[in-house]
Design a protein around this motif. Structure first.
Motif, mmCIF file in Angstrom:
data_model
loop_
_atom_site.group_PDB
_atom_site.id
_atom_site.type_symbol
_atom_site.label_atom_id
_atom_site.label_comp_id
_atom_site.label_asym_id
_atom_site.label_seq_id
_atom_site.Cartn_x
_atom_site.Cartn_y
_atom_site.Cartn_z
ATOM 1 N N ALA A 592 -9.680 8.803 8.003
ATOM 2 C CA ALA A 592 -9.307 7.396 7.826
ATOM 3 C C ALA A 592 -7.871 7.218 8.298
ATOM 4 O O ALA A 592 -6.963 7.847 7.768
ATOM 5 C CB ALA A 592 -9.441 6.986 6.361
ATOM 6 N N LYS A 593 -7.697 6.380 9.309
ATOM 7 C CA LYS A 593 -6.360 6.084 9.821
ATOM 8 C C LYS A 593 -6.051 4.627 9.501
ATOM 9 O O LYS A 593 -6.589 3.714 10.129
ATOM 10 C CB LYS A 593 -6.292 6.339 11.329
ATOM 11 C CG LYS A 593 -6.430 7.808 11.697
ATOM 12 C CD LYS A 593 -6.221 8.017 13.187
ATOM 13 C CE LYS A 593 -6.272 9.494 13.550
ATOM 14 N NZ LYS A 593 -6.062 9.720 15.004
ATOM 15 N N LEU A 594 -5.193 4.432 8.549
ATOM 16 C CA LEU A 594 -4.880 3.097 8.075
ATOM 17 C C LEU A 594 -3.552 2.606 8.636
ATOM 18 O O LEU A 594 -2.691 3.410 8.988
ATOM 19 C CB LEU A 594 -4.827 3.062 6.543
ATOM 20 C CG LEU A 594 -6.143 2.763 5.814
ATOM 21 C CD1 LEU A 594 -7.184 3.826 6.117
ATOM 22 C CD2 LEU A 594 -5.920 2.677 4.315
ATOM 23 N N THR A 595 -3.418 1.307 8.713
ATOM 24 C CA THR A 595 -2.132 0.703 9.030
ATOM 25 C C THR A 595 -1.669 -0.094 7.813
ATOM 26 O O THR A 595 -2.476 -0.719 7.110
ATOM 27 C CB THR A 595 -2.222 -0.230 10.249
ATOM 28 O OG1 THR A 595 -3.184 -1.257 9.990
ATOM 29 C CG2 THR A 595 -2.626 0.546 11.478
ATOM 30 N N LEU A 596 -0.379 -0.056 7.575
ATOM 31 C CA LEU A 596 0.225 -0.740 6.438
ATOM 32 C C LEU A 596 1.192 -1.797 6.961
ATOM 33 O O LEU A 596 2.040 -1.514 7.809
ATOM 34 C CB LEU A 596 0.972 0.267 5.557
ATOM 35 C CG LEU A 596 1.874 -0.293 4.459
ATOM 36 C CD1 LEU A 596 1.062 -1.043 3.417
ATOM 37 C CD2 LEU A 596 2.683 0.829 3.814
ATOM 38 N N THR A 597 1.036 -3.016 6.474
ATOM 39 C CA THR A 597 1.935 -4.097 6.835
ATOM 40 C C THR A 597 2.508 -4.704 5.563
ATOM 41 O O THR A 597 1.773 -4.958 4.598
ATOM 42 C CB THR A 597 1.196 -5.192 7.621
ATOM 43 O OG1 THR A 597 0.556 -4.601 8.751
ATOM 44 C CG2 THR A 597 2.168 -6.259 8.111
ATOM 45 N N VAL A 598 3.827 -4.919 5.559
ATOM 46 C CA VAL A 598 4.492 -5.532 4.411
ATOM 47 C C VAL A 598 5.253 -6.753 4.902
ATOM 48 O O VAL A 598 6.098 -6.653 5.805
ATOM 49 C CB VAL A 598 5.465 -4.545 3.725
ATOM 50 C CG1 VAL A 598 6.130 -5.209 2.528
ATOM 51 C CG2 VAL A 598 4.729 -3.286 3.289
ATOM 52 N N THR A 599 4.940 -7.914 4.343
ATOM 53 C CA THR A 599 5.640 -9.129 4.706
ATOM 54 C C THR A 599 6.166 -9.803 3.452
ATOM 55 O O THR A 599 5.514 -9.797 2.407
ATOM 56 C CB THR A 599 4.723 -10.106 5.463
ATOM 57 O OG1 THR A 599 3.565 -10.378 4.672
ATOM 58 C CG2 THR A 599 4.306 -9.525 6.796
ATOM 59 N N GLY A 600 7.352 -10.381 3.591
ATOM 60 C CA GLY A 600 7.972 -11.042 2.448
ATOM 61 C C GLY A 600 8.945 -12.099 2.923
ATOM 62 O O GLY A 600 9.155 -12.301 4.124
ATOM 63 N N PRO A 601 9.589 -12.797 2.008
ATOM 64 C CA PRO A 601 10.542 -13.853 2.376
ATOM 65 C C PRO A 601 11.752 -13.278 3.097
ATOM 66 O O PRO A 601 12.118 -12.124 2.902
ATOM 67 C CB PRO A 601 10.918 -14.464 1.028
ATOM 68 C CG PRO A 601 10.635 -13.390 0.032
ATOM 69 C CD PRO A 601 9.475 -12.629 0.554
ATOM 70 N N SER A 602 12.353 -14.117 3.923
ATOM 71 C CA SER A 602 13.533 -13.674 4.679
ATOM 72 C C SER A 602 14.826 -13.937 3.925
ATOM 73 O O SER A 602 15.870 -13.399 4.293
ATOM 74 C CB SER A 602 13.576 -14.364 6.037
ATOM 75 O OG SER A 602 13.602 -15.786 5.863
ATOM 76 N N ASP A 603 14.754 -14.784 2.891
ATOM 77 C CA ASP A 603 15.954 -15.139 2.139
ATOM 78 C C ASP A 603 15.748 -14.780 0.673
ATOM 79 O O ASP A 603 14.629 -14.864 0.148
ATOM 80 C CB ASP A 603 16.255 -16.631 2.272
ATOM 81 C CG ASP A 603 16.525 -17.024 3.726
ATOM 82 O OD1 ASP A 603 17.403 -16.396 4.337
ATOM 83 O OD2 ASP A 603 15.841 -17.929 4.227
#
Length: 982
Positions: A592-603
């Motif tokens: 299993a080859k997973l990708t991880l993405t983390v997104t959040g506020p810029s301020d």
């Protein structure tokens, strides 16, 4: 009517008692206590055959059995005929027997069926009658037989004959009699678990007749330069795995109580209890007085089962050290150096059991074999501190549990010998066996952890049959159904590794056709003996069936033929090459080859909560072939706090998003970048570690406050000091709950009516116990990059301040960087120095009568200076004190009151007040200074050097209640003031 021996016995009792025959049956029925007694012939081995003319050996066997003297049950019609030299017929005879006297007889005969002559009885004892006669004692669950034989119920035994027609008959005796029950089905009779047997105190070893108890004695080899004593944590792991087993006991608890006697190797007399997930179940290991024997090892010896020529080794049974009284209770393991399952020397086999099921097994992690490319002699397994191969914790625990599993009836495929099945999640499979050269996410064993499916993994046997209804047909695989048929939610597996999902049930056209693939890597010609298919080796395609190991364990080894020593060794046991090859092949198929993405506020705002989106994707196009399991993401916020988010199983071609929150530290500075880091961890179906990290950054917008304070540099006593406070927010965030607090020092007076500043006015003024005053301004919020805020006010120092006195004024600016943040503060200060007005000779002081009549001519400034010095006169005109001295209040203060009392000096306090107020007018109009010396024609009272001293003396005197005792104090103070004011 034909009577059995039992009936005859009962009839004789009735006749002797003078009973009527009509009562016979009823009496005997009342007297008899019946339970089932079963005699099972499990195996027949021919010793000698003598069929005679016209007939060929082997004999054609059938049995006859009489239980409880109820008549001979001729088994010829049901069981005839078995003709082999060694066979396992499982011939079963059962009767309801009279157990009221705790004694039941069993008569056994074995016959040869002949076509050309009368049937012959086969000799199964050395006695002339050729039969075996057994007496079963139900009070202690034992039996005695012909030829001195004896044994226990539920235990396989044998009776051997001799002569021309003879055989060895193997059998077991069981009964439903309550006294010989095995309530929990663990193979140990209840009377053993409550009272012990053969001197073995099972209750003291944790036995419970309502819980499954297994007993294992462990010994090890000890050489001069190394030891095969197992690591304590390895032993604890295995005991824990059994305690956590999904097996329901007779009392409703869940788990198996494994008790390992390791002797004193972890402490003399020490027994460690290991509770299961159900705390009612407790496995143990420790000093039970028999195990933990250090067996001397002369050099690096090879141990096998018999030391046969061509495969030389030391016979296991010549080394085995176990009290025979334990034979019916304990299985036995020896941690040895090497065995010779594959080679006479340089064998890296990790261990081997003798019999499936069975009793004896060994763990052999001391081998030195050809490893690497090019191959060189090297340690096969984990090494100790001196470089000797002894196995690390994972290898010791995994091998112990693997080989122990064989003695409990498990094979490499559960109930078959098909290895490496992807749908068989068990430490019995090589792909689920601890890999010697790979540390997998710090796991002890190699079974995947799937919490949502109740699969604890690590060191574990299979808990579920996969797929539930059918196996995996390698000739026709539906990749979209994966290994579990969608039963556990594991999703699809790209079995043939072609970056497509193909299958008839759930896959989309044109890929809705099943595929063929060798998914357990089996081969019909394993040239390099590594247990998997390599290039050029022919594949074997078959149906791979899952298996539930825990539901199928064989607890009672005493039903195994010659159980103390017998059994066929398990074939092709794990070595590093086969384990690594199986693991690598499984990894390639189910990776299993997973990708991880983390997104959040810029301020970000100090103290604020920031929500981050964590996304895990499992994509075919990234090279992934199967699900990721037990995925857990740990988000570490900028304040170092962590939040754990459970993703569970992320199936192939899925994208799963979840949210984590973090708190911005209140100490975060304006303009800095803060980071929220996420680490996602789990495994694939081959227990390869998945470890991904990503982060998201935000810019902090925080207030940056500035505070300044100024004051008039110098003033004459009583004159107004002008204070200026300036504050400003130079940062990018809003400051909340801004409060300005100014502390006016003692002897500096502030009141709203006397404040000549531009404002704004404070919202509160508080006189403190130490004489200081606290002025408060509630500013509220300060927006980012605000214009300066200014506060201007005045306060007056006392007229009694001496030349050079400095008054420091302190201001504090309190604020919050965020709504949930604690208050912070800035401070500033400014000082004012007191100067002295030079007195003029013509500017003489006046007595109080002057001021009584002329004070009304003085300006407001004069009255303000007096108010700043002494506030006792404020409010004398009948109105409430308002912080300023008015002419009516002055007039009221100078009034005589009762003139008679006043003239005859009967009102000393009033006299003293008049003179004191007159002194203040003289100071305020610069006729005196606080440091003016006292010129007194009489003796000056001690401690009075100047006007200040005299005024303070008077103020202190007025605080003393007037009486005859204090009259002199009042007179003295007044006399001094009169002299000063003249």
């Amino acid at each position: 009517m034909k009577l059995t021996a039992k009936m005859n016995k009962c009839l004789m009792i009735a006749v002797r008692a003078g009973m009527l025959l009509t009562l016979w049956f009823g009496v005997c029925q009342l007297k008899a206590a019946t339970n089932t007694v079963t005699f099972t012939i499990t195996r027949v081995k021919e010793v000698q055959c003598n069929e005679g003319a016209g007939e060929a050996c082997p004999n054609d066997y059938y049995p006859k059995v009489d239980i409880d003297a109820q008549g001979l049950d001729d088994g010829k019609g049901r069981f005839c005929c078995a003709h082999d030299t060694d066979f396992q017929p499982n011939w079963v005879f059962s009767r309801q027997a009279d157990v009221s006297h705790n004694v039941v007889s069993i008569h056994v005969e074995l016959w040869d069926q002949d076509d050309l002559s009368a049937d012959d009885q086969i000799n199964i004892t050395s006695l002339p009658n050729k039969s075996q006669d057994i007496t079963v004692n139900l009070s202690n669950c034992t039996w005695q037989g012909s030829g001195g034989l004896s044994g226990f119920i539920n235990t396989q035994s044998s009776s051997t004959g001799n002569g021309k027609d003879s055989a060895q008959l193997y059998f077991t005796i069981t009964t439903s009699a309550p006294g010989c029950a095995d309530s929990d089905g663990d193979g140990l009779l209840d009377i053993w678990e409550t009272g012990g047997v053969n001197g073995v105190n099972l209750p003291a070893m944790g036995a419970d007749p309502n819980k499954i108890d297994l007993y294992l004695q462990l010994d090890f080899l000890l050489a001069a330069n190394h030891t095969h004593q197992p690591l304590q944590l390895a032993i604890q792991q295995v005991v824990q795995a059994f305690a956590n087993a999904p097996v329901i006991n007779a009392d409703g608890s869940t788990g198996i109580q494994l008790h390992i006697d390791v002797g004193s190797i972890y402490g003399v007399g020490v027994v460690t209890t290991v509770p299961g997930t159900d705390a009612r179940v407790k496995g143990t290991y420790g000093d039970y007085g028999g195990g933990g024997n250090a067996i001397p090892e002369a050099g690096n010896i090879i141990v096998d089962w018999d030391g046969a020529a061509g495969n030389p080794g030391t016979n296991f049974f010549t080394l085995k050290t176990m009290n025979p009284n334990r034979n019916n209770i304990f299985r036995y393991v020896m941690f040895v150096h090497q065995t010779n399952a594959r080679l006479a020397v340089n064998d890296c086999t990790s261990g081997i059991s003798k019999g499936i099921p069975g009793v004896n097994f060994m763990v052999s992690l001391g081998g030195v074999g050809l490893r690497g490319t090019p191959p060189v002699l090297a340690a096969c397994w984990g090494v100790d501190g001196t470089g000797n191969s002894v196995g690390n914790q994972a290898q010791q625990a995994g091998t112990l549990m693997h080989e122990f599993g064989h003695t409990l009836g498990l094979r490499h495929g559960g109930n078959d010998d098909i290895n490496n099945k992807p749908n068989y999640l068990s430490v019995m499979s090589y792909k689920g066996f601890p890999s010697p050269g790979v540390v997998i996410n710090e796991q002890f064993c190699n079974v995947p952890v799937i919490p949502a499916a109740g699969i604890l993994g690590n060191c574990d046997y299979s808990r579920v049959k996969l797929p539930p209804l059918t196996g995996l047909n390698e000739n026709s695989l539906d990749e979209c159904l994966g290994i579990d048929g969608n039963a556990l939610g594991l999703g699809a597996v790209d079995f043939n590794n072609n970056s497509k999902l193909e299958g008839a049930s759930n896959c989309q056209a044109p890929n809705n056709v099943n595929v063929a693939a060798n998914i357990n890597f089996d081969t019909s010609a394993d040239a390099n003996n590594n247990g998997v298919q390599d290039p050029g080796e022919p594949a074997i395609l078959s149906t791979l069936n899952g298996f539930n190991d825990w539901a199928s364990l064989v607890y009672n080894f005493r039903t195994v033929t010659d159980f103390t020593t017998a059994g066929t060794p398990a074939e092709q046991e794990p070595d590093p090459q086969s384990v690594e090859s199986a693991h690598n092949a499984a990894s390639k198929m189910t990776q299993a080859k997973l990708t991880l993405t983390v997104t959040g506020p810029s301020d970000a705002t100090p103290g604020g909560t920031m929500a981050y989106n964590i996304k895990l994707e499992n994509r075919l196009e990234d090279g992934s072939r199967g699900p990721a399991v037990n995925m857990v993401a740990v988000s570490t916020g900028p304040d170092a706090s962590t939040q754990t988010v459970n993703f569970g199983t992320v199936v192939l071609r899925a994208a799963v998003s979840k949210t984590a929150n973090s708190i911005v530290p209140c100490s975060a500075k304006d303009g800095v970048l803060i980071t929220d880091s996420v680490r996602a961890r789990g495994t694939d179906l081959a227990s390869n570690a998945i470890d991904l990290t990503r982060s998201s950054q935000a810019t902090v917008h925080a207030p940056v406050l500035a505070l300044e304070k100024s004051a008039t540099a110098s003033v004459n006593a009583g004159e107004a000091i002008a204070y200026r406070i300036q504050y400003q927010n130079n940062g990018g965030g809003t400051a909340l709950n801004v409060v300005v607090t100014d502390t006016v020092p003692k002897d500096v007076y502030y009141s709203l009516p006397l404040d000549q500043g531009a404002g704004p006015k404070p919202v509160s003024v508080t006189l403190n116990g130490d004489g200081t005053r606290t002025l408060v301004w509630n500013v509220g919020s300060l927006s980012p990059h605000s214009e300066p805020g200014v506060i201007q006010f005045t306060a007056r120092p006392t007229l009694l301040a001496l030349d050079g006195t400095t008054f420091a004024n302190n201001v504090k600016l309190g604020f919050q960087t965020g709504a949930s943040c604690p208050s912070e503060s800035l401070t500033a200060s400014a000082a004012t120095k007191i100067t002295v007005v030079k007195l003029r000779e013509e500017h003489e002081p006046h007595i109080y009568l002057h001021w009584k009549s002329d004070a009304h001519e003085e300006p407001a400034e004069t009255l303000a200076r007096i108010q700043a010095t002494d506030q006792r006169f404020d409010g004398r005109a009948g109105a409430a004190a308002d912080g300023a001295l008015s002419q009516p209040e002055v007039k009221a203060s100078f009034a005589f009151g009762n003139i008679f009392v006043y003239l005859f000096h009967k009102n000393r306090p009033k006299h003293l007040e008049h003179d004191l107020l007159a002194l203040y007018f003289n100071l305020a109009t610069r006729r005196l200074n606080a440091d003016s010396k006292i010129e007194h024609e009489h003796d000056t009272p001690p401690g009075l050097a100047n006007v200040r001293d005299a005024a303070l003396k008077a103020e202190a005197t007025l605080l003393i209640p007037y009486s005859e005792a204090t009259e002199e104090k009042y007179h003295s103070a007044k006399e001094v003031l009169e002299e000063i004011n003249h």
